[in-house]
Write a protein that holds these residues in place. Structure first.
Motif, PDB file in Angstrom:
ATOM      1  N   SER A  42      -4.430 -35.345 -27.510  1.00  0.00           N
ATOM      2  CA  SER A  42      -2.996 -35.087 -27.583  1.00  0.00           C
ATOM      3  C   SER A  42      -2.216 -36.100 -26.753  1.00  0.00           C
ATOM      4  O   SER A  42      -1.175 -36.617 -27.181  1.00  0.00           O
ATOM      5  CB  SER A  42      -2.709 -33.667 -27.091  1.00  0.00           C
ATOM      6  N   THR A  43      -2.741 -36.405 -25.547  1.00  0.00           N
ATOM      7  CA  THR A  43      -2.045 -37.346 -24.670  1.00  0.00           C
ATOM      8  C   THR A  43      -1.998 -38.742 -25.283  1.00  0.00           C
ATOM      9  O   THR A  43      -0.955 -39.401 -25.311  1.00  0.00           O
ATOM     10  CB  THR A  43      -2.736 -37.397 -23.303  1.00  0.00           C
ATOM     11  N   LEU A  44      -3.166 -39.198 -25.774  1.00  0.00           N
ATOM     12  CA  LEU A  44      -3.199 -40.537 -26.362  1.00  0.00           C
ATOM     13  C   LEU A  44      -2.416 -40.603 -27.670  1.00  0.00           C
ATOM     14  O   LEU A  44      -1.840 -41.641 -27.998  1.00  0.00           O
ATOM     15  CB  LEU A  44      -4.656 -40.980 -26.582  1.00  0.00           C
ATOM     16  N   SER A  45      -2.398 -39.544 -28.433  1.00  0.00           N
ATOM     17  CA  SER A  45      -1.611 -39.523 -29.672  1.00  0.00           C
ATOM     18  C   SER A  45      -0.136 -39.705 -29.365  1.00  0.00           C
ATOM     19  O   SER A  45       0.572 -40.469 -30.045  1.00  0.00           O
ATOM     20  CB  SER A  45      -1.831 -38.207 -30.428  1.00  0.00           C
ATOM     21  N   GLY A  49       1.843 -42.940 -30.623  1.00  0.00           N
ATOM     22  CA  GLY A  49       2.673 -42.563 -31.751  1.00  0.00           C
ATOM     23  C   GLY A  49       1.885 -42.407 -33.033  1.00  0.00           C
ATOM     24  O   GLY A  49       2.448 -42.505 -34.139  1.00  0.00           O
ATOM     25  N   GLN A  50       0.592 -42.173 -32.962  1.00  0.00           N
ATOM     26  CA  GLN A  50      -0.275 -42.043 -34.126  1.00  0.00           C
ATOM     27  C   GLN A  50      -1.310 -40.971 -33.809  1.00  0.00           C
ATOM     28  O   GLN A  50      -1.800 -40.861 -32.684  1.00  0.00           O
ATOM     29  CB  GLN A  50      -0.974 -43.381 -34.389  1.00  0.00           C
ATOM     30  N   GLU A  51      -1.648 -40.168 -34.785  1.00  0.00           N
ATOM     31  CA  GLU A  51      -2.649 -39.128 -34.552  1.00  0.00           C
ATOM     32  C   GLU A  51      -3.970 -39.756 -34.138  1.00  0.00           C
ATOM     33  O   GLU A  51      -4.453 -40.705 -34.763  1.00  0.00           O
ATOM     34  CB  GLU A  51      -2.841 -38.296 -35.813  1.00  0.00           C
ATOM     35  N   LEU A  52      -4.569 -39.203 -33.054  1.00  0.00           N
ATOM     36  CA  LEU A  52      -5.841 -39.692 -32.542  1.00  0.00           C
ATOM     37  C   LEU A  52      -6.779 -38.504 -32.383  1.00  0.00           C
ATOM     38  O   LEU A  52      -6.391 -37.465 -31.831  1.00  0.00           O
ATOM     39  CB  LEU A  52      -5.647 -40.424 -31.214  1.00  0.00           C
ATOM     40  N   VAL A  70     -14.258 -41.868 -22.997  1.00  0.00           N
ATOM     41  CA  VAL A  70     -13.994 -41.178 -24.260  1.00  0.00           C
ATOM     42  C   VAL A  70     -14.879 -41.805 -25.315  1.00  0.00           C
ATOM     43  O   VAL A  70     -14.862 -43.032 -25.507  1.00  0.00           O
ATOM     44  CB  VAL A  70     -12.509 -41.294 -24.683  1.00  0.00           C
ATOM     45  N   SER A  71     -15.665 -41.013 -26.028  1.00  0.00           N
ATOM     46  CA  SER A  71     -16.548 -41.543 -27.072  1.00  0.00           C
ATOM     47  C   SER A  71     -16.230 -40.879 -28.401  1.00  0.00           C
ATOM     48  O   SER A  71     -15.761 -39.733 -28.451  1.00  0.00           O
ATOM     49  CB  SER A  71     -18.016 -41.297 -26.699  1.00  0.00           C
ATOM     50  N   GLY A  72     -16.484 -41.654 -29.480  1.00  0.00           N
ATOM     51  CA  GLY A  72     -16.257 -41.119 -30.820  1.00  0.00           C
ATOM     52  C   GLY A  72     -14.792 -40.923 -31.126  1.00  0.00           C
ATOM     53  O   GLY A  72     -14.385 -39.846 -31.571  1.00  0.00           O
ATOM     54  N   VAL A  73     -13.971 -41.954 -30.887  1.00  0.00           N
ATOM     55  CA  VAL A  73     -12.534 -41.855 -31.151  1.00  0.00           C
ATOM     56  C   VAL A  73     -12.253 -42.303 -32.589  1.00  0.00           C
ATOM     57  O   VAL A  73     -12.779 -43.311 -33.071  1.00  0.00           O
ATOM     58  CB  VAL A  73     -11.739 -42.730 -30.163  1.00  0.00           C
ATOM     59  N   LYS A  74     -11.408 -41.587 -33.258  1.00  0.00           N
ATOM     60  CA  LYS A  74     -11.020 -41.903 -34.635  1.00  0.00           C
ATOM     61  C   LYS A  74      -9.522 -41.737 -34.773  1.00  0.00           C
ATOM     62  O   LYS A  74      -8.955 -40.747 -34.319  1.00  0.00           O
ATOM     63  CB  LYS A  74     -11.753 -40.993 -35.614  1.00  0.00           C
ATOM     64  N   ILE A  75      -8.900 -42.747 -35.397  1.00  0.00           N
ATOM     65  CA  ILE A  75      -7.466 -42.670 -35.670  1.00  0.00           C
ATOM     66  C   ILE A  75      -7.285 -42.705 -37.198  1.00  0.00           C
ATOM     67  O   ILE A  75      -7.421 -43.755 -37.817  1.00  0.00           O
ATOM     68  CB  ILE A  75      -6.692 -43.834 -35.026  1.00  0.00           C
ATOM     69  N   PRO A  76      -7.060 -41.570 -37.809  1.00  0.00           N
ATOM     70  CA  PRO A  76      -6.882 -41.550 -39.269  1.00  0.00           C
ATOM     71  C   PRO A  76      -5.512 -42.107 -39.654  1.00  0.00           C
ATOM     72  O   PRO A  76      -4.563 -42.087 -38.875  1.00  0.00           O
ATOM     73  CB  PRO A  76      -6.996 -40.065 -39.615  1.00  0.00           C
ATOM     74  N   SER A  77      -5.447 -42.631 -40.868  1.00  0.00           N
ATOM     75  CA  SER A  77      -4.169 -43.135 -41.364  1.00  0.00           C
ATOM     76  C   SER A  77      -3.302 -41.967 -41.787  1.00  0.00           C
ATOM     77  O   SER A  77      -3.747 -41.064 -42.503  1.00  0.00           O
ATOM     78  CB  SER A  77      -4.389 -44.084 -42.555  1.00  0.00           C
ATOM     79  N   LYS A  78      -2.074 -42.000 -41.332  1.00  0.00           N
ATOM     80  CA  LYS A  78      -1.149 -40.933 -41.672  1.00  0.00           C
ATOM     81  C   LYS A  78      -0.610 -41.107 -43.092  1.00  0.00           C
ATOM     82  O   LYS A  78      -0.340 -40.132 -43.789  1.00  0.00           O
ATOM     83  CB  LYS A  78       0.007 -40.914 -40.678  1.00  0.00           C
ATOM     84  N   ALA A  79      -0.484 -42.378 -43.557  1.00  0.00           N
ATOM     85  CA  ALA A  79       0.179 -42.641 -44.834  1.00  0.00           C
ATOM     86  C   ALA A  79      -0.790 -42.783 -45.995  1.00  0.00           C
ATOM     87  O   ALA A  79      -0.415 -42.563 -47.150  1.00  0.00           O
ATOM     88  CB  ALA A  79       1.037 -43.901 -44.723  1.00  0.00           C
ATOM     89  N   ILE A  80      -2.054 -43.189 -45.727  1.00  0.00           N
ATOM     90  CA  ILE A  80      -3.013 -43.419 -46.799  1.00  0.00           C
ATOM     91  C   ILE A  80      -4.165 -42.433 -46.631  1.00  0.00           C
ATOM     92  O   ILE A  80      -4.872 -42.448 -45.622  1.00  0.00           O
ATOM     93  CB  ILE A  80      -3.546 -44.864 -46.767  1.00  0.00           C
TER      94      ILE A  80
END
Length: 905
Positions: A42-45, A49-52, A70-80
């Motif tokens: 939540s803090t890094l998101s 400014g992007q869901e993490l 922090v291990s296993g970080v994923k930032i999904p695309s919000k638009a695609i």
């Protein structure tokens, strides 16, 4: 009291220990792993400014400055959908807990390992990332006064965020894929380090890895507020950016000197994913200013020297590349090695583009060509007022070519452009796989430059629809439809389609020009007025594969002539067949029509055109500038597009001429002939001409390979009225009879005079059953007393049985040993020589009774002296002759007009 105090102290210590134990459990125990992942995510998101998402674990080493794993970080695309913006195997950073408790988030000493970032742009402009509107924390501001936010940066640039921190990246992959541009860049960074040096006064950047298969290195030095340096290399390519920061009071950003050396140009094409179609090296330098919303370029100089010696260069500036405004560029292309241009074009297929020079400016978010000049090895051409040009999209195709789509081009005045075209180029680097369509619409003075304003309206306008492409592997005019509009003075219609512009294959062409009244038309064009009445010119051409045909027609008043030609290339040598045909020609009509056509042709006379200037950009000459040579061909060497010698010596040619009626020239009624050329042997004729009741039949031949200047002419003539000839000669003697003749001569056809003076051959003139209103021939042959009692003297008329005059011609000399004129009673035999080159004549004529060659000639005569002033001398007393062999008897079957002396037995 002391026990209570002790108990409370123990309780408080236990509470503190419990809190600490609970905090440790929360921060380190697997039981609270989900909580830790949620808090960090939540803090890094919020920070980026992007869901993490944190899909594995978060570990914390507690301290005033805590270290977080922090291990296993994923930032999904919000638009695609179903797309990952970034994956991180491991993320480490330090977190200042004191600053965090005071409300500030301060991260430092970032370490990233095993990271893959996917920056994707779809055709509709959708991106895999979402720009952040949350200000990234400014470290300097936080350290100065964590409670003071008035000076905090509101910049969302991740680079600005990282520039204030120490960061190390390893095993990082970055994929940039833009479907709108077609370009894909795959970065594999083995290591990238941002180091805060000299207590944060300077940032050092080092990195190494690869990009699209090429080794990549970067090194930068960024002292805060002082000049910086950056150097990046991709194999042999080098990019440097050295400049100075611009203060915040002046808008921030930087100004710098940019330099790009391509190394081997083919490697550069490989790196950016384009087909390797060019080899050479290039360099680009420019001064740039980068600020928010602005990227200004000044002093741009670029040059690419290709492996085969061609040169592409550019110079200029751009007010803002980001908004594509303020462009001012000079471009020059020399398409052949310096000092080695192609030879002059001898045929259409030999024409080559040698150079292009243009001046491009931006106007109203589009490009405009202030000038566009072409040079070939046959002609030069300049265009003015080309633009605006708009390019909808520049992109890389799946085949690896650089393409331009939705190109819109206009030419002419901005408020009324006369050219409007649209199209695409799918291979810009090789100028291939292109297609354009458009319309040209303008007043007639666009092509008829000499029209006065008051006359221009009478000539109306011109409209042209066209389609050009190279779908068949060569530049082709798929369709052209041109016509005049809004005028009754003239009518022009042109329809054309040309499969191969360079080789004239698969061609279809038709032209029809009608002029209502030639004199006024020419007068309006400031040409000599020629009154040919209504004038029509037609032309057509059709060709496919190895077959090609053309027609050319001319009509004036009641006269019309049509020439047609067909060519086949299916055999080893071209086979050409043609015909010149007319039902009726009035020579006056034809003369006037040709004079009018000559005046029209003068419109394209090179002397009427402005002189073409050399295609060299106007700039101060330096040692490097001497590479650029003027691309203007010498005027004293005109191109010969049609090789007449090759046409005649390497072609099987046959052309028929059939003019069935000719009027306007006394006596000439028709002409019929043909021309044939095969294996270098030419034959013209027979040319058949009817003139004044007479008839010509003439043939000519030549060996164009072994003796191209020698022409043999032979033929026959008949039907010429003897009386009219004597009358035309001013002799005033009535006569009748039909002359006939034949000739066979060969001469040098360098000129008419040379041909006459070099002729060698034979000729003869003959007549039979004629008559002449004089009996002088009888007097000369019979003597005075027989003549006084002759029937010819009584009737004052002599019947001519025959005349035969065979001659030999030898380079200006005409000789004969047996010119014979014969009546019923007298045979005149003449012999001698005429030399017109030496102006000399020597003839001897002896008249005698028919069948009496040994009898005395009563009045023989000689003609001697100058041919221009001959002297006549009568041989008073006559003369006798005898045969050397003693023959003295005439044969029983005597032949008329054969010298009797030769017939003796």
């Amino acid at each position: 009291m002391s026990k209570l105090l002790t108990r409370m102290t123990v309780l408080l210590l236990g509470l503190v220990v419990g809190v600490l134990a609970l905090g440790w459990v929360v921060l380190a125990s697997p039981i609270f792993s989900e909580m830790r992942r949620s808090i960090v995510a939540s803090t890094l998101s919020d920070l980026i400014g992007q869901e993490l998402l944190v899909e594995e674990d978060v570990r914390v080493v507690v301290g005033p400055v805590s270290h977080i794993y922090v291990s296993g970080v994923k930032i999904p695309s919000k638009a695609i959908e179903d797309t990952t913006l970034a994956n991180l195997d491991l993320l480490e950073f330090d977190l200042d807990l004191v600053a965090l408790l005071q409300g500030s988030l301060d991260l430092d000493n970032l370490k990233v390992d095993g990271m893959q970032v996917n920056l994707l742009t779809q055709n509709d402009g959708t991106t895999s990332w979402t720009p952040s509107t949350t200000p990234l924390p400014d470290k300097a501001a936080t350290q100065a006064d964590p409670t003071d936010t008035t000076g905090a940066e509101t910049d969302t640039d991740i680079l600005a965020f990282l520039s204030q921190r120490t960061a190390d990246f390893s095993s990082v992959g970055l994929t940039i894929e833009d479907e709108t541009s077609g370009f894909t860049f795959v970065f594999n960074l083995e290591a990238l380090s941002l180091a805060q040096l000299e207590n944060g006064a300077r940032v050092g950047v080092t990195g190494a890895g690869g990009i699209n298969g090429q080794d990549f290195q970067i090194k930068g030095d960024f002292p805060r507020g002082n000049p910086f340096t950056t150097l990046a290399s991709f194999g042999d390519m080098e990019i440097s950016l050295n400049g100075t920061p611009i203060s915040a009071e002046q808008g921030g950003g930087y100004s710098a000197a940019f330099r790009f050396n391509t190394g081997e140009f083919g490697d550069f094409l490989d790196v950016i994913g384009l087909e390797r179609v060019l080899e050479g090296n290039g360099e680009l330098t420019a001064d740039v200013v980068s600020q928010k919303g602005l990227l200004k370029v000044d002093n741009l100089e670029a040059a690419v020297t290709l492996a085969e010696g061609q040169l592409l260069s550019a110079s200029g500036s751009a007010e803002n590349l980001l908004t594509r405004t303020g462009f001012d560029l000079q471009l020059l292309a020399r398409l052949y090695p310096k000092g080695k241009p192609p030879g002059r074009a001898a045929e259409l297929k030999d024409i080559k583009l040698m150079g292009i020079e243009t001046h491009i400016v931006s106007q109203d978010n589009a490009l405009e060509f202030k000038s566009l000049n072409f040079a070939t090895n046959a002609f030069d051409q300049g265009l003015e007022q080309v633009g605006p040009v708009k390019i909808g999209r520049i992109h890389r195709t799946p085949e690896g070519t650089l393409a331009m789509d939705d190109i819109s081009l206009k030419a002419g005045p901005k408020d009324a452009p006369y050219l409007d075209a649209t199209g695409d180029i799918n291979d810009v680097l090789q100028l291939k796989d292109l297609a354009f369509q458009g319309r040209l619409a303008a007043s007639a003075d666009l092509i008829l430059r000499d029209l006065e304003p008051e006359d221009a309206a009478k000539f109306g306008g011109v409209e042209v629809d066209f389609i050009v492409d190279d779908a068949k592997g060569h530049l082709g005019l798929t369709e052209l439809d041109a016509r005049t509009v809004d005028t009754e003075l003239w009518s022009l219609a042109v329809n054309a389609a040309l499969g191969d512009v360079m080789k004239l294959q698969e061609i279809s062409f038709a032209l029809d020009l009608d002029i209502a009244e030639s004199a006024s038309f020419l007068r309006a064009l400031k040409l000599k007025a020629v009154d040919s009445g209504a004038l029509e010119i037609t032309a057509s051409a059709e060709g496919a594969g190895t077959e090609f045909s053309t027609t050319l027609g001319l009509a004036a008043r009641s006269s019309r002539i049509l020439a047609s030609l067909s060519t086949s290339l299916a055999e080893d040598v071209p086979v050409v067949r043609g015909k010149i045909d007319s039902d009726n020609i009035a020579l006056k009509d034809l003369q006037d029509a040709m004079a009018a056509v000559k005046q029209l042709a003068s419109l394209s006379d090179g002397t009427k055109k402005p002189e073409v200037q050399p295609l060299v950009l106007p700039k101060e000459e330096t040692e490097e500038d001497t590479d650029v040579q003027p691309l203007v061909l010498p005027k004293d060497q005109p191109a010969e597009i049609l090789d007449l010698e090759a046409l005649l010596t390497k072609t099987d040619l046959a052309v028929e001429i059939d003019i069935r009626k000719i009027s306007g020239q006394q006596g000439v009624s028709s002409v019929s002939s043909d021309l044939a050329v095969k294996q270098g042997k030419a034959r013209f004729g027979p040319l058949e001409v009817n003139y004044g009741g007479g008839y010509f039949r003439i043939s000519a031949s030549a060996d164009l390979v072994n003796s191209p200047r020698n022409v043999s002419v032979s033929g026959a003539t008949s039907g010429w009225d003897f009386g009219k000839i004597l009358k035309a000669a001013g002799l005033g003697i009535d006569a009748h009879g039909k002359l006939r003749g034949d000739f066979d001569v060969t001469g040098n056809l360098t000129s008419v005079q040379t041909y006459i003076n070099s002729m060698r051959g034979t000729a003869s003139i003959a007549m039979s059953n004629g008559g002449i209103s004089t009996s002088l021939l009888e007097l000369a042959g019979l003597g005075i007393f027989p003549w006084l009692f002759s029937e010819e003297l009584r009737q004052r008329y002599t019947d001519i049985v025959c005349v035969v005059a065979p001659v030999q011609i030898n380079a200006g000399r005409v000789t004969s040993n047996s010119i014979v004129a014969e009546t019923a009673s007298v045979q005149l035999v003449a012999k001698g020589e005429i030399d017109w080159k030496k102006d000399r004549i020597a003839l001897r004529a002896e008249p005698r009774r028919v069948g009496k060659p040994l009898a005395r000639s009563a009045w023989p005569f000689d003609v001697t002296g100058q041919l221009s002033a001959p002297k006549f001398k009568l041989d008073v007393g006559g003369s006798r002759s005898r045969r050397s062999d003693g023959a003295d008897q005439m044969p029983a079957n005597r032949k008329p007009c054969v010298p009797d002396m030769r017939q003796l037995q």
